[in-house]
Design a protein around this motif. Sequence first.
Motif, short mmCIF file in Angstrom:
data_model
loop_
_atom_site.label_atom_id
_atom_site.label_comp_id
_atom_site.label_asym_id
_atom_site.label_seq_id
_atom_site.Cartn_x
_atom_site.Cartn_y
_atom_site.Cartn_z
N MET A 7 0.83 -1.20 0.00
CA MET A 7 0.00 0.00 0.00
C MET A 7 0.87 1.26 0.00
SD MET A 7 -3.07 -0.91 -0.29
CE MET A 7 -3.75 0.73 -0.05
N ALA A 8 1.97 1.23 0.76
CA ALA A 8 2.88 2.39 0.76
C ALA A 8 3.53 2.57 -0.60
CB ALA A 8 3.93 2.21 1.85
N LEU A 9 3.96 1.48 -1.20
CA LEU A 9 4.63 1.55 -2.50
C LEU A 9 3.67 1.96 -3.61
CD1 LEU A 9 6.78 -1.68 -2.13
CD2 LEU A 9 7.70 0.64 -2.32
N SER A 10 2.38 1.71 -3.43
CA SER A 10 1.40 2.05 -4.48
C SER A 10 1.14 3.54 -4.57
CB SER A 10 0.09 1.31 -4.21
OG SER A 10 -0.54 1.78 -3.04
N GLY B 64 8.59 6.70 0.45
CA GLY B 64 9.86 7.36 0.72
C GLY B 64 10.05 7.64 2.19
N TRP B 65 9.06 8.26 2.82
CA TRP B 65 9.17 8.56 4.25
C TRP B 65 9.11 7.29 5.09
CZ3 TRP B 65 10.98 12.33 6.98
CH2 TRP B 65 10.71 12.39 8.34
N MET B 66 8.25 6.35 4.68
CA MET B 66 8.15 5.10 5.43
C MET B 66 9.48 4.35 5.44
SD MET B 66 5.66 1.82 4.80
CE MET B 66 5.90 0.30 5.72
N PHE B 67 10.16 4.27 4.30
CA PHE B 67 11.42 3.54 4.22
C PHE B 67 12.52 4.26 5.00
CE2 PHE B 67 11.31 0.17 0.75
CZ PHE B 67 9.96 -0.06 0.92
N LEU B 68 12.52 5.60 4.98
CA LEU B 68 13.49 6.34 5.77
C LEU B 68 13.34 6.00 7.25
CD1 LEU B 68 15.59 8.67 6.19
CD2 LEU B 68 13.61 10.19 6.39
N VAL B 69 12.11 6.08 7.76
CA VAL B 69 11.86 5.78 9.17
C VAL B 69 12.14 4.32 9.47
CG1 VAL B 69 10.05 5.68 10.95
CG2 VAL B 69 10.17 7.65 9.40
N MET B 70 11.69 3.44 8.60
CA MET B 70 11.81 2.00 8.82
C MET B 70 13.27 1.56 8.87
SD MET B 70 10.02 -0.98 6.52
CE MET B 70 10.91 -0.52 5.02
N PHE B 71 14.07 1.99 7.90
CA PHE B 71 15.48 1.57 7.88
C PHE B 71 16.28 2.26 8.98
CE2 PHE B 71 15.03 0.55 3.13
CZ PHE B 71 14.85 -0.79 3.40
N ALA B 72 16.02 3.55 9.24
CA ALA B 72 16.73 4.24 10.31
C ALA B 72 16.44 3.57 11.65
CB ALA B 72 16.32 5.71 10.35
N PHE B 73 15.19 3.20 11.88
CA PHE B 73 14.79 2.52 13.10
C PHE B 73 15.41 1.13 13.20
CE2 PHE B 73 11.47 -0.27 15.08
CZ PHE B 73 11.63 0.16 16.39
N LYS B 74 15.36 0.40 12.10
CA LYS B 74 15.85 -0.99 12.11
C LYS B 74 17.36 -1.04 12.33
CE LYS B 74 15.20 -5.37 11.88
NZ LYS B 74 14.47 -6.03 12.99
N ILE B 75 18.10 -0.13 11.71
CA ILE B 75 19.56 -0.13 11.88
C ILE B 75 19.93 0.15 13.33
CG2 ILE B 75 21.69 1.10 11.29
CD1 ILE B 75 20.57 1.50 8.48
#
Length: 466
Positions: A36-39, A429-440
Motif C-alpha cells: 500500500m505504501a509503495l502504491s 519514501g518517508w516510510m522507508f526512511l523511518v523503517m530503515f533508520a529505526f531498524k539499523i
Amino acid sequence: MAVHTAHPIAAPPAAPVREKTSHQLLRGWCIFVLAMALSGTTPLVAFGETAASVLGISIAVVSAIIWVSVRPRVQWPRLPWYALGYVVWALASLLWTHWIGASIPTLALLLITTLHGLFVGAVLTWRELVRSIASALKWILALSILFELWVSLVWAGPILPHFERPDGPVDDPIVLWSRDNLFDGGRIQGVFGNSNALAYIALLAIVVFAIRYASRAPRRPVLLLWIALAGYLFFRAGSATATVAGVAVVVVLLTVLLMRTTSRAGERTRYYIAYAAVAVAAVAAVWFGRDQLFRTLGRSSDLTGREAIWIDVWARAQEHPVLGWGFSTPWIPTEPAFDGWIVDHGVTVMQAHNMWLDAMLQLGIVGVVLLIGAYLAFIWRSWFFAVDRPRWDLVADRPYSPVTLLPTLTGAILLVQGIAESTPLLSWGWMFLVMFAFKIKQAPLVGRGPSEQRLLGEQGDLAAER
C-alpha cells in the motif's frame, strides 16, 4: 531415499523448524502494508478520496492492534529521533498553520506512514524485511503491467481516474490515469498514473531483487525474470531523474564494494578524499552541462518546468522563513491557498518538486534542519551498516551480507528523487526512511540482537527466512 547413520554420536534426524501460522499471517500483513505504501496515490486515483481515506485509517488501526498484541522487543531509547523530531515539528505547525484544512489530513497521513515504518521495522527481522519488500514490489509491478495490458486490450483507449472513459480528446494527457501507450512506444504509467513514480518503484525493485539474488534466495531464476520485468518498466517509464538516480545507485554500490576491500587503517580515508573530489566534479559537470544532458535524456534543461515552480515556492517561503506556512504534504488542491497558485498543464500543482524547498515552505528553517538531521543520521548509519564487516567478537573475517546494501542504496534513490520531487516526504519514501533508520539502530548486525532472534531462535529464524 533418506539415509542416516545409527552411530550413537550422530544426532537423530529432525524435521526443519517451521514458522508458526501466526507469524506467517503477520508477515503477510506487513507485505500488504508495504504494498500500500509503495502504491502511492493508486487507491486515491482508483477509488476516490473517501475510500482511500477509510482504507488508510483502517490499515493503521489494524497495524496498531497487531503491534500491541505481538509486543516485539523494542529498545525505545534507540529510535530515529531526528525523523520523529520532524514529525513533532509538523504537528506543532498546527499552532500557526495558514491552511488548517490542508494540515489536518496530511498530518494524519504523515503519522500513519511513520507508524507503519516503525511497525514493520519492529516486527520483522532484516531478512524477513527484505523478503517482504520484494514480495510487495512483485505485487505492484505485476499489477502495473497487467493494468497497462488491460487498458490496451480490454478497455481499448486512454482511461481517466475512477475508471472513467474520456468523452473525447483530453486537453492535456497529464489528467489521464493511463495513456494507453503500452504498444505504441510512449511512456507508460502503471497503476500510479505517473511515469516518474513507476520508474522509481521499478528502480527500487531492481535493487531489492538483485540483493535477494545475491543472498541466494530460493528460486533465483525466477528472480531474474522479475529483474527483467522491473528493467522493462523502468525503461518504458522514461524518467530522466530516475535514470540519474540509477546512475547514483551504481556509483554508491561500486563505492561500497571498494570500501569493503580495505584491510588497513587509513585506506578508506584516501578513498573518501578521492570520491569527494570526483563527486564535486560530477555535480559541477551535471549542473553546467545540464542542457546537453537533459537533451540526451529527452527532457528540457529546467527539468520540465520545475525551475519556475522552485522560484515561486522560494519566494513564498521567504515570507515565513523560520516557522513556515504550516504542514501540508502533499498540497491539497482544494485548499484556497493552493488552488490555482501554481498551475502546470492546466492542473494545480500538488508539490514543490523539491523536498527541501517543500520543507522550507511548510516548516521553515527549523523543519529543514530537522529533515537534514534525519537524512544525515540515516545516511551515516546505513553507510557503515553496509561497509563495516559484521563483528561482535574476536572473529574478524565474517562474510558481508548483501542485505546490508539495501538501506544505503535506498538512501541514494531518495536523495536524487528529492531534488526533483517532494515524494520522499510521504508515502514509501518517508516510510522507508523511518523503517530503515529505526531498524539499523535496533539491529546493527543482521541476525544478531533481541529483535533479530525473538521468534524462533537464531537457527530457526534463519531457516524460516529462507
